[in-house]
Design a protein around this motif. Structure first.
Motif, PDB file in Angstrom:
ATOM      1  N   GLY A   1       0.394  -5.507  19.686  1.00 43.23           N
ATOM      2  CA  GLY A   1      -0.687  -5.723  20.632  1.00 43.23           C
ATOM      3  C   GLY A   1      -2.000  -5.912  19.897  1.00 43.23           C
TER       4      GLY A   1
ATOM      5  N   ASN B   1       1.711  -9.986  20.695  1.00 39.62           N
ATOM      6  CA  ASN B   1       2.216  -9.801  22.045  1.00 39.62           C
ATOM      7  C   ASN B   1       1.848 -11.001  22.916  1.00 39.62           C
ATOM      8  OD1 ASN B   1       3.456  -8.281  24.187  1.00 39.62           O
ATOM      9  ND2 ASN B   1       1.400  -8.046  25.004  1.00 39.62           N
ATOM     10  N   ARG B   2       0.555 -11.336  23.002  1.00 39.98           N
ATOM     11  CA  ARG B   2       0.134 -12.434  23.873  1.00 39.98           C
ATOM     12  C   ARG B   2      -0.648 -13.527  23.155  1.00 39.98           C
ATOM     13  NH1 ARG B   2      -1.959  -9.760  29.513  1.00 39.98           N
ATOM     14  NH2 ARG B   2       0.095  -9.156  30.276  1.00 39.98           N
TER      15      ARG B   2
ATOM     16  N   LEU C   1      -1.042  -2.148  24.216  1.00 42.56           N
ATOM     17  CA  LEU C   1      -0.617  -3.207  25.129  1.00 42.56           C
ATOM     18  C   LEU C   1      -1.355  -3.119  26.464  1.00 42.56           C
ATOM     19  CD1 LEU C   1       3.154  -2.917  24.200  1.00 42.56           C
ATOM     20  CD2 LEU C   1       1.620  -4.810  23.626  1.00 42.56           C
TER      21      LEU C   1
ATOM     22  N   GLU D   1       4.526  -4.103  29.715  1.00 44.56           N
ATOM     23  CA  GLU D   1       4.680  -4.622  28.355  1.00 44.56           C
ATOM     24  C   GLU D   1       5.251  -3.566  27.414  1.00 44.56           C
ATOM     25  OE1 GLU D   1       1.640  -7.180  30.334  1.00 44.56           O
ATOM     26  OE2 GLU D   1       1.953  -5.023  30.214  1.00 44.56           O
TER      27      GLU D   1
ATOM     28  N   GLU E   1       8.938  -3.477  28.019  1.00 38.84           N
ATOM     29  CA  GLU E   1       9.539  -4.692  27.474  1.00 38.84           C
ATOM     30  C   GLU E   1       9.716  -4.600  25.950  1.00 38.84           C
ATOM     31  OE1 GLU E   1       7.949  -9.174  26.900  1.00 38.84           O
ATOM     32  OE2 GLU E   1       7.864  -8.410  28.965  1.00 38.84           O
TER      33      GLU E   1
END
Length: 179
Positions: A21, A45-46, A79, A84, A87
């Motif tokens: 994250g 993560n994103r 996160l 998340e 996950e």
């Protein structure tokens, strides 16, 4: 009863720690860890912005959790939410399936209490230590290091002292019941 953590306590110079994250708070946390001599491993993560900044400062990037788990025994999660965290931790490709026994997962996410309790029980089944330690203050302060957090009261306090690299203040929380 006090739970004893493995020797995988973040904060030892040269220790290998993973950060999952690399958003605003996670990037700042990663910078603080790197500044203290931690060998930082990251998993995006994103978004890539924080990951690129951390990699440029010496962090090692991994594309799969299974690969990352071979390199670390302590993980910091930063996160957006419980979804998340679940996950990343659960399932055949999650951290719980790949981290070595007695590894430490420090969850700095602001999560739902029920989810955190479930994750802690699942981690225990894998002989892992899952600690809920949401942080306060700003992304800028994360980079400087003076975040605040609270650890569960049943954690061995000498082991959590090393988390001072991530936080400026450490408190110990107790289970409470609202009436």
């Amino acid at each position: 009863m006090t739970e004893t953590l493995s020797t995988a306590t973040p904060g030892k110079v040269g220790q290998r720690i993973d950060l999952i994250g690399a958003g605003r708070m996670g990037t700042g946390t990663g910078i603080s860890l790197l500044r203290h001599g931690t060998e930082l491993h990251i998993k995006v993560n994103r978004t890539r912005v924080g990951a690129e900044r951390l990699a440029g400062m010496g962090a090692h990037e991994h594309t799969a959790l299974s690969e990352l788990a071979r390199h670390v025994s302590a993980v910091v999660l930063s996160l957006p939410s419980s979804c998340e965290v679940e996950e990343v931790c659960l399932g055949q490709h999650g951290l719980f399936a790949h981290l070595p026994r007695h590894s430490l997962i420090l969850d700095c996410t602001t999560s739902y209490h029920a989810s955190t309790l479930t994750l802690a029980e699942q981690a225990k089944k894998h002989a892992l230590h899952f600690i809920d330690a949401p942080v306060t203050r700003s992304p800028e302060q994360a980079e400087q290091g003076p975040l605040s957090t609270a650890f569960p009261s049943n954690i061995n306090r000498t082991k959590t002292d090393a988390f001072g690299l991530l936080t400026g203040q450490i408190g110990y929380a107790f289970k409470t019941v609202l009436l």
